[in-house]
Design a protein around this motif. Structure first.
Motif, PDB file in Angstrom:
ATOM      1  N   ALA A  96       0.665  -1.247   0.120  1.00  0.00           N
ATOM      2  CA  ALA A  96      -0.084  -0.118   0.077  1.00  0.00           C
ATOM      3  C   ALA A  96       0.920   1.217  -0.131  1.00  0.00           C
ATOM      4  CB  ALA A  96      -0.977  -0.082   1.123  1.00  0.00           C
ATOM      5  N   ALA A  97       2.005   1.111   0.564  1.00  0.00           N
ATOM      6  CA  ALA A  97       2.815   2.247   0.745  1.00  0.00           C
ATOM      7  C   ALA A  97       3.612   2.761  -0.521  1.00  0.00           C
ATOM      8  CB  ALA A  97       3.785   2.107   2.021  1.00  0.00           C
ATOM      9  N   LEU A  98       4.047   1.272  -1.101  1.00  0.00           N
ATOM     10  CA  LEU A  98       4.754   1.701  -2.585  1.00  0.00           C
ATOM     11  C   LEU A  98       3.844   2.146  -3.574  1.00  0.00           C
ATOM     12  CD1 LEU A  98       7.196   1.123  -4.060  1.00  0.00           C
ATOM     13  CD2 LEU A  98       6.349  -1.253  -4.314  1.00  0.00           C
ATOM     14  N   ALA A  99       2.433   1.728  -3.286  1.00  0.00           N
ATOM     15  CA  ALA A  99       1.143   1.966  -4.349  1.00  0.00           C
ATOM     16  C   ALA A  99       1.156   3.438  -4.543  1.00  0.00           C
ATOM     17  CB  ALA A  99       0.009   1.394  -3.937  1.00  0.00           C
ATOM     18  N   GLU A 100       1.515   4.336  -3.372  1.00  0.00           N
ATOM     19  CA  GLU A 100       1.299   5.622  -3.294  1.00  0.00           C
ATOM     20  C   GLU A 100       2.152   6.473  -4.398  1.00  0.00           C
ATOM     21  OE1 GLU A 100       0.485   7.775   0.092  1.00  0.00           O
ATOM     22  OE2 GLU A 100      -1.073   6.059   0.599  1.00  0.00           O
ATOM     23  N   GLU A 101       3.519   5.584  -4.813  1.00  0.00           N
ATOM     24  CA  GLU A 101       4.166   6.506  -5.535  1.00  0.00           C
ATOM     25  C   GLU A 101       3.872   5.752  -7.030  1.00  0.00           C
ATOM     26  OE1 GLU A 101       8.023   5.148  -4.035  1.00  0.00           O
ATOM     27  OE2 GLU A 101       7.318   5.601  -2.153  1.00  0.00           O
ATOM     28  N   GLY A 102       2.889   5.226  -7.296  1.00  0.00           N
ATOM     29  CA  GLY A 102       2.948   4.471  -8.623  1.00  0.00           C
ATOM     30  C   GLY A 102       1.776   5.003  -9.407  1.00  0.00           C
ATOM     31  N   ARG A 157       7.996  -1.353 -10.425  1.00  0.00           N
ATOM     32  CA  ARG A 157       7.419  -1.993  -9.190  1.00  0.00           C
ATOM     33  C   ARG A 157       6.274  -1.164  -8.447  1.00  0.00           C
ATOM     34  NH1 ARG A 157      12.372  -3.253  -6.928  1.00  0.00           N
ATOM     35  NH2 ARG A 157      12.247  -5.786  -7.088  1.00  0.00           N
ATOM     36  N   ALA A 158       6.425   0.327  -8.308  1.00  0.00           N
ATOM     37  CA  ALA A 158       5.439   0.932  -7.884  1.00  0.00           C
ATOM     38  C   ALA A 158       4.356   1.036  -8.807  1.00  0.00           C
ATOM     39  CB  ALA A 158       5.943   2.606  -7.576  1.00  0.00           C
ATOM     40  N   ASP A 159       4.193   1.058  -9.934  1.00  0.00           N
ATOM     41  CA  ASP A 159       3.162   1.094 -11.109  1.00  0.00           C
ATOM     42  C   ASP A 159       2.377   0.041 -10.983  1.00  0.00           C
ATOM     43  OD1 ASP A 159       3.796   3.716 -11.694  1.00  0.00           O
ATOM     44  OD2 ASP A 159       4.804   2.927 -13.745  1.00  0.00           O
TER      45      ASP A 159
END
Ligand code: KG4
Ligand code: ZN
Length: 345
Positions: free
Chosen positions: A186-192, A237-239
């Motif tokens: 969820a945290a990584l998704a914020e950047e994608g 990865r983030a996307d």
């Protein structure tokens, strides 16, 4: 037993040792939690034997801690998680609850872990009234439930394969994130960019209220392999995380709205570990015309407070007979409405 009765709640079904004191009159009095995440992280998942041993190590000191904080010698009743969960871990909480109940001469209440999750919003100021639709999304369960009253639960939909949290965790693993993967993903998704990939929304357009996440997981796996082969995984990865999260949330929210409409329910409760997901929370609130309720973030995942509040609501069933219950599997729709609803007033 009345609204001033203080209930000690004990949660040990998986990898968190949770302890809390609650009374209907005062609300939450004290709570504490010890997470075993670091112990299990090296294995990439929960190791049952390690979980049981760590509950043994931590439970008594944590109980002492909340009692000292509240300045009480003993509670009026003890509620513990009796299932579903890891049997060894459950037995630690059940054994402790019954032992203390015998020593203190106070009644003991066996609580269903998922009922704890679905009643967790009752700990908040803005507590839901019955009836409501519950979307219970955790590491082991994905359930849509028509909650008509305490103990009156109709299962409307469940997952045919992976649970929602499991889908987050497995996808996180594919992306090479740590454990447990849900919050990291969820945290990584914020950047994608959540539109970078168009992943399937499994069964979203079918009338069924059941879920399936394995197709989504496979679709992610294929993209991860492709990205790995071309040496672009780091860049993608983030996307991938954002697009996966978007697809999973669209599916959960779509089905929940369909269920609420079909059952004529004007309130939705979102609970369980995945209920901590910010996109899920904001999306459902935006798209639902009725009211949405959730526990505060820390009470979405496993905790003792939700077991204490469920115990308080089920006080009428408290028993002085010491019989330790520990059930690996236990369906929510086998629960019953307590004999007297008086206790809730
Ligand atoms: O309710 P819970 O603490 O334990 C079970 O009873 O299973 O739920 C844990 C699950 C894990 O799969 C975890 O990855 C997921 O909830 N989770 C999340 C988030 N926080 C926890 N999934 C998505 N987004 C989050 N922010
Ligand atoms: Zn749980």
């Amino acid at each position: 037993m009345g609204p001033q009765s203080i209930i000690l709640g004990i949660e040990t079904s998986c990898d968190e040792t949770g302890v809390a004191l609650y009374s209907a009159e005062k609300g939450l009095i004290a709570h504490t939690l010890h997470s075993q995440i670091d112990l299990h992280a090296v294995y990439g998942g929960v190791v049952p034997e390690i979980a049981s041993r760590d509950h043994i190590r931590m439970l008594l000191p944590l109980i002492q801690q909340v009692m000292d904080e509240a300045g009480i010698e003993k509670p009026d009743a003890i509620a513990y998680t009796a299932g579903p969960g890891l049997v060894g871990a459950l037995m630690v909480g059940g054994g402790m609850a019954n032992g203390l109940g015998l020593a203190w001469g106070c009644p003991v209440i066996a609580v269903h872990h998922m009922e704890g999750h679905l009643l967790a919003p009752m700990l908040e100021e803005n507590a839901p009234e019955f009836p409501f639709l519950a979307l219970l999304v955790s590491g082991g369960h994905t359930l849509l439930i028509a909650v008509r009253d305490l103990g009156d639960y109709e299962m409307l939909g469940t997952t045919l394969d992976d649970a929602a949290g499991e889908a987050f965790d497995k996808t996180a693993k594919l992306l090479g994130l740590g454990y447990p993967g849900g919050p990291l993903l969820a945290a990584l998704a914020e950047e994608g960019d959540d539109k970078a990939y168009s992943f399937p929304r499994p069964m979203l357009n079918k009338p069924t209220l059941d879920f399936s996440f394995s197709g989504l997981k496979t679709a992610v796996m294929l993209e991860v392999r492709k990205a790995e082969a071309s040496g672009e995984l780091d860049a993608c990865r983030a996307d991938i995380a954002a697009s996966f999260q978007r697809a999973a949330v669209d599916t959960l929210v779509g089905k929940a709205l369909k269920a609420a409409e079909r059952e004529g329910l004007e309130r939705i409760v979102v609970a369980g570990g995945v209920g901590a997901n910010r996109l899920l929370r904001s999306d459902i609130a935006e798209r639902f015309s009725g009211d949405v309720f959730y526990p505060r973030f820390e009470f979405c995942t496993d905790n003792g407070a939700m077991i204490a509040v469920a115990g308080a609501l089920r006080m009428a069933e408290a028993s002085r007979v010491t019989e330790i219950q520990a059930k690996a599997r236990w369906s929510l729709d086998t629960l019953e409405v307590p004999p007297s609803a008086e206790i809730r007033k």
